[in-house]
Design a protein around this motif. Structure first.
Motif, PDB file in Angstrom:
ATOM      1  N   ILE A 151       0.916  -1.374  -0.259  1.00 25.81           N
ATOM      2  CA  ILE A 151      -0.427  -0.165  -0.256  1.00 25.81           C
ATOM      3  C   ILE A 151       0.535   1.315  -0.672  1.00 25.81           C
ATOM      4  O   ILE A 151       0.579   2.150  -0.663  1.00 25.81           O
ATOM      5  CB  ILE A 151      -1.005   0.042   1.387  1.00 25.81           C
ATOM      6  CG1 ILE A 151      -2.014  -1.261   1.225  1.00 25.81           C
ATOM      7  CG2 ILE A 151      -1.479   1.026   0.952  1.00 25.81           C
ATOM      8  CD1 ILE A 151      -2.716  -1.283   2.675  1.00 25.81           C
ATOM      9  N   MET A 152       2.028   1.394   1.040  1.00 30.21           N
ATOM     10  CA  MET A 152       2.831   2.036   0.382  1.00 30.21           C
ATOM     11  C   MET A 152       3.393   2.573  -0.289  1.00 30.21           C
ATOM     12  O   MET A 152       4.589   3.586  -0.527  1.00 30.21           O
ATOM     13  CB  MET A 152       3.906   2.156   2.065  1.00 30.21           C
ATOM     14  CG  MET A 152       2.927   2.494   3.411  1.00 30.21           C
ATOM     15  SD  MET A 152       3.613   2.153   4.861  1.00 30.21           S
ATOM     16  CE  MET A 152       4.745   3.368   4.907  1.00 30.21           C
ATOM     17  N   GLY A 153       3.813   1.430  -1.539  1.00 36.80           N
ATOM     18  CA  GLY A 153       4.952   1.143  -2.085  1.00 36.80           C
ATOM     19  C   GLY A 153       6.200   1.634  -2.026  1.00 36.80           C
ATOM     20  O   GLY A 153       7.146   1.467  -2.626  1.00 36.80           O
ATOM     21  N   GLN A 154       6.608   0.573  -0.767  1.00 32.08           N
ATOM     22  CA  GLN A 154       7.426   0.488   0.018  1.00 32.08           C
ATOM     23  C   GLN A 154       7.599  -0.646   0.218  1.00 32.08           C
ATOM     24  O   GLN A 154       7.568  -0.917   0.875  1.00 32.08           O
ATOM     25  CB  GLN A 154       8.199   1.682   0.393  1.00 32.08           C
ATOM     26  CG  GLN A 154       7.639   3.188   0.450  1.00 32.08           C
ATOM     27  CD  GLN A 154       9.261   3.823  -0.720  1.00 32.08           C
ATOM     28  OE1 GLN A 154      10.093   3.057  -1.260  1.00 32.08           O
ATOM     29  NE2 GLN A 154       8.928   4.397  -1.798  1.00 32.08           N
ATOM     30  N   PRO A 155       9.594  -0.964   0.300  1.00 35.78           N
ATOM     31  CA  PRO A 155      10.108  -2.071   0.825  1.00 35.78           C
ATOM     32  C   PRO A 155      10.403  -1.997   2.361  1.00 35.78           C
ATOM     33  O   PRO A 155      11.037  -0.244   2.551  1.00 35.78           O
ATOM     34  CB  PRO A 155      11.450  -3.095  -0.052  1.00 35.78           C
ATOM     35  CG  PRO A 155      11.400  -1.623  -0.930  1.00 35.78           C
ATOM     36  CD  PRO A 155      10.387  -0.941  -0.707  1.00 35.78           C
ATOM     37  N   TRP A 156      10.142  -3.161   3.122  1.00 32.66           N
ATOM     38  CA  TRP A 156      10.457  -2.711   4.569  1.00 32.66           C
ATOM     39  C   TRP A 156      11.618  -2.335   5.499  1.00 32.66           C
ATOM     40  O   TRP A 156      11.881  -1.696   6.104  1.00 32.66           O
ATOM     41  CB  TRP A 156       9.901  -4.177   5.219  1.00 32.66           C
ATOM     42  CG  TRP A 156       8.536  -3.770   5.478  1.00 32.66           C
ATOM     43  CD1 TRP A 156       7.079  -4.422   4.927  1.00 32.66           C
ATOM     44  CD2 TRP A 156       7.532  -2.977   6.590  1.00 32.66           C
ATOM     45  NE1 TRP A 156       6.286  -3.928   4.879  1.00 32.66           N
ATOM     46  CE2 TRP A 156       6.376  -3.148   6.173  1.00 32.66           C
ATOM     47  CE3 TRP A 156       7.676  -2.157   7.662  1.00 32.66           C
ATOM     48  CZ2 TRP A 156       5.390  -2.319   7.115  1.00 32.66           C
ATOM     49  CZ3 TRP A 156       7.196  -1.672   8.554  1.00 32.66           C
ATOM     50  CH2 TRP A 156       6.110  -1.604   8.091  1.00 32.66           C
ATOM     51  N   TRP A 157      12.649  -2.691   3.825  1.00 33.56           N
ATOM     52  CA  TRP A 157      14.375  -2.034   4.336  1.00 33.56           C
ATOM     53  C   TRP A 157      14.916  -1.168   4.103  1.00 33.56           C
ATOM     54  O   TRP A 157      15.016  -0.092   5.111  1.00 33.56           O
ATOM     55  CB  TRP A 157      15.292  -3.521   3.802  1.00 33.56           C
ATOM     56  CG  TRP A 157      15.270  -2.683   2.378  1.00 33.56           C
ATOM     57  CD1 TRP A 157      14.196  -3.874   1.259  1.00 33.56           C
ATOM     58  CD2 TRP A 157      15.741  -1.828   1.822  1.00 33.56           C
ATOM     59  NE1 TRP A 157      14.442  -3.459   0.605  1.00 33.56           N
ATOM     60  CE2 TRP A 157      15.324  -2.318   0.332  1.00 33.56           C
ATOM     61  CE3 TRP A 157      16.235  -0.706   2.126  1.00 33.56           C
ATOM     62  CZ2 TRP A 157      15.429  -0.857  -1.077  1.00 33.56           C
ATOM     63  CZ3 TRP A 157      16.709  -0.140   1.237  1.00 33.56           C
ATOM     64  CH2 TRP A 157      16.141   0.342  -0.421  1.00 33.56           C
ATOM     65  N   LYS A 158      13.463  -0.284   3.595  1.00 33.88           N
ATOM     66  CA  LYS A 158      12.962   1.083   3.609  1.00 33.88           C
ATOM     67  C   LYS A 158      12.693   1.390   3.958  1.00 33.88           C
ATOM     68  O   LYS A 158      12.865   3.061   4.768  1.00 33.88           O
ATOM     69  CB  LYS A 158      13.283   1.377   2.255  1.00 33.88           C
ATOM     70  CG  LYS A 158      13.236   2.710   0.852  1.00 33.88           C
ATOM     71  CD  LYS A 158      12.805   2.651  -0.036  1.00 33.88           C
ATOM     72  CE  LYS A 158      14.664   2.706  -1.334  1.00 33.88           C
ATOM     73  NZ  LYS A 158      13.881   2.625  -1.957  1.00 33.88           N
ATOM     74  N   ILE A 159      11.272   0.908   5.065  1.00 34.35           N
ATOM     75  CA  ILE A 159      10.831   2.218   5.614  1.00 34.35           C
ATOM     76  C   ILE A 159      11.478   1.944   7.367  1.00 34.35           C
ATOM     77  O   ILE A 159      11.348   3.338   7.176  1.00 34.35           O
ATOM     78  CB  ILE A 159       9.106   0.855   5.850  1.00 34.35           C
ATOM     79  CG1 ILE A 159       8.845   1.109   4.509  1.00 34.35           C
ATOM     80  CG2 ILE A 159       8.432   1.353   7.020  1.00 34.35           C
ATOM     81  CD1 ILE A 159       6.784  -0.219   4.013  1.00 34.35           C
ATOM     82  N   TRP A 160      11.880   0.735   6.882  1.00 38.44           N
ATOM     83  CA  TRP A 160      12.557   0.883   8.744  1.00 38.44           C
ATOM     84  C   TRP A 160      14.172   1.639   8.057  1.00 38.44           C
ATOM     85  O   TRP A 160      14.447   1.596   9.237  1.00 38.44           O
ATOM     86  CB  TRP A 160      13.191  -0.757   9.066  1.00 38.44           C
ATOM     87  CG  TRP A 160      11.745  -1.168   9.910  1.00 38.44           C
ATOM     88  CD1 TRP A 160      11.277  -1.490  10.664  1.00 38.44           C
ATOM     89  CD2 TRP A 160      11.272  -2.895   9.435  1.00 38.44           C
ATOM     90  NE1 TRP A 160      10.375  -1.587  11.050  1.00 38.44           N
ATOM     91  CE2 TRP A 160      10.518  -3.335  10.224  1.00 38.44           C
ATOM     92  CE3 TRP A 160      11.933  -3.730   8.704  1.00 38.44           C
ATOM     93  CZ2 TRP A 160      10.050  -4.246   9.925  1.00 38.44           C
ATOM     94  CZ3 TRP A 160      11.771  -5.413   8.593  1.00 38.44           C
ATOM     95  CH2 TRP A 160      10.880  -5.579   9.360  1.00 38.44           C
ATOM     96  N   GLY A 161      14.417   2.056   6.710  1.00 32.50           N
ATOM     97  CA  GLY A 161      15.869   2.785   7.436  1.00 32.50           C
ATOM     98  C   GLY A 161      17.189   2.041   7.290  1.00 32.50           C
ATOM     99  O   GLY A 161      18.208   2.630   7.749  1.00 32.50           O
ATOM    100  N   PHE A 162      16.726   1.021   7.294  1.00 29.59           N
ATOM    101  CA  PHE A 162      17.925  -0.031   7.138  1.00 29.59           C
ATOM    102  C   PHE A 162      18.988   0.399   5.338  1.00 29.59           C
ATOM    103  O   PHE A 162      18.091   0.292   4.670  1.00 29.59           O
ATOM    104  CB  PHE A 162      17.804  -1.356   7.334  1.00 29.59           C
ATOM    105  CG  PHE A 162      16.755  -2.181   8.238  1.00 29.59           C
ATOM    106  CD1 PHE A 162      17.178  -1.044   9.212  1.00 29.59           C
ATOM    107  CD2 PHE A 162      16.714  -3.109   8.460  1.00 29.59           C
ATOM    108  CE1 PHE A 162      16.813  -1.420  10.716  1.00 29.59           C
ATOM    109  CE2 PHE A 162      15.472  -3.346  10.071  1.00 29.59           C
ATOM    110  CZ  PHE A 162      15.599  -2.586  10.407  1.00 29.59           C
ATOM    111  N   ASN A 163      19.928  -0.149   5.500  1.00 34.69           N
ATOM    112  CA  ASN A 163      21.337   0.439   5.135  1.00 34.69           C
ATOM    113  C   ASN A 163      21.081  -0.775   3.609  1.00 34.69           C
ATOM    114  O   ASN A 163      21.721  -2.268   3.991  1.00 34.69           O
ATOM    115  CB  ASN A 163      22.209   0.700   4.805  1.00 34.69           C
ATOM    116  CG  ASN A 163      23.513   1.315   3.728  1.00 34.69           C
ATOM    117  OD1 ASN A 163      23.357   0.325   2.780  1.00 34.69           O
ATOM    118  ND2 ASN A 163      24.690   1.442   4.259  1.00 34.69           N
TER     119      ASN A 163
END
Ligand code: MG
Length: 383
Positions: A151-163
């Protein structure tokens, strides 16, 4: 997924609904269009599920069991034209089965929630339905995270701010077997930078395993004794022997309840000692501080991505080292776990590579390294 197979999926679960708009859940633009199209329609989450038997490429042997299949339950949560995928994987020692997972999932009523974004409320409710059932809970958690990410159009690694560039190499597991089969499996593992070897039987077998792998390659080995060494002096002796053979860590050398003995071994061990069976959930971590150098997080043990994320924070706050592991799983649960991989020092995310009938394409291993994609949610597509 075709319309027909999608309907069959829903029919299997007995939950075919009239209203669903069928779209490719990985086409973000189609999703946006679908979202506009369904605005004002039903916004109730619908959970569906079906059993699936993962076929092992090889007979899989650890310290106290062998098997050729692993029971899995695949889940989907649908909301407003979006579909999130989830999975429960049940190796026999976890105590869950396809029928226990499906019995649990039948009790889950997501229609009581207004929005999938209420992740904390939803998963706290799911966790309170019954004790244990951690794989069943993970099947809801993973599907919910996949749904929200889409729904957000983003992967979780990105939502969580991981590199994503700091993900570790994954190990590839070589199970206990005859010398000939171990040599063959070791050659099969050549694309990987770390070989995970399952020990924990007798000294002769354990040393044969390592010596046989070493007769083929000098690739780094991580060792999992699966609680197989019962005496602390013997465990330390084995760790010292392994330390001379390019081994980088040792997982669960002793039975999980022998915490004082684990602490004795950890204090003297030249290699990092990691808790696996001894560490199931978030609340286990504080008592393991001092008894182990670190913990192995697995989604099927800890109820999924929400708690795994919390375990990462707690372990780091306690200055404990981190590993992320898996069961024998499809690329669904593997890709969900991979979202956290950049926060861990070691990864053992090879469960999908050990089965011959994966259902999804997701996280890829490139030159031995966990490689995350930009797809939203947990980053998978159906095969
Ligand atoms: Mg283990």
């Amino acid at each position: 997924m075709t319309l027909t197979t999608r309907r069959n999926f829903l029919r299997t679960a007995g939950l075919l609904t009239a209203a669903a708009t069928i779209i490719n859940p990985f086409d973000v633009f189609a999703q946006s269009r679908a979202k506009s199209a369904t605005k004002g329609g039903s916004k109730k989450m619908v959970l569906t599920f079906r059993p699936y038997d993962a076929q092992m490429k090889h007979v899989f042997t650890i310290a106290n069991s062998s098997r050729t299949t692993t029971q899995i339950v695949l889940t989907e949560i649908e909301w407003d034209g979006y579909v999130g995928y989830g999975e429960a994987a049940m190796p026999p020692y976890l105590g869950e089965t396809q029928s226990s997972v499906m019995d649990f999932l039948k009790k889950v009523d997501l229609s009581r929630f207004n929005s999938p974004f209420e992740i904390q409320d939803i998963l706290t409710y799911v966790d309170a339905i019954a004790i244990n059932n951690t794989a069943a809970k993970a099947a809801v958690d993973i599907a919910l995270h996949d749904l929200v990410g889409k729904i957000m159009g983003q992967p979780w690694w990105k939502i969580w701010g991981f590199n994503p560039s700091t993900t570790p190499n994954t190990s590839f597991t070589v199970g206990l077997d005859t010398e000939e089969v171990v040599r063959e499996k070791t050659r099969e593992a050549s694309p990987y930078k770390v070989i995970k070897v399952k020990l924990g039987r007798d000294e002769k077998t354990d040393k044969m395993m390592v010596d046989t792998i070493r007769s083929v390659t000098n690739t780094t080995i991580c060792v999992d004794a699966n609680q197989g060494w019962k005496d602390k002096h013997y465990a330390l002796e084995m760790i010292n022997w392994l330390n001379e053979r390019n081994v980088n860590m040792i997982e669960q050398p002793m039975p999980k309840l022998l915490l004082d003995d684990a602490a004795w071994v950890t204090e003297r061990s030249p290699l990092p000692v990691i808790a696996d069976e001894a560490c199931q959930r978030l609340t286990d971590i504080p008592k393991l501080k001092g008894a182990y150098h670190g913990i192995n997080i697995k989604l099927m043990k800890c109820t999924g991505m929400r708690e795994a994320r919390e375990m990462v924070s707690l372990a780091k706050a306690l200055h404990m080292r981190l590993m992320i592991g898996c069961m024998t799983e499809t690329s669904c649960a593997i890709s969900a776990a991979a979202q956290l991989a950049s926060e861990t020092e070691w990864a053992d995310l090879d469960g999908n590579l050990l089965i011959s009938n994966d259902v999804y394409k997701g996280m890829q291993i490139v030159d031995g390294k966990i490689t995350l994609n930009d797809l939203p949610g947990i980053g998978i597509t159906k095969l």
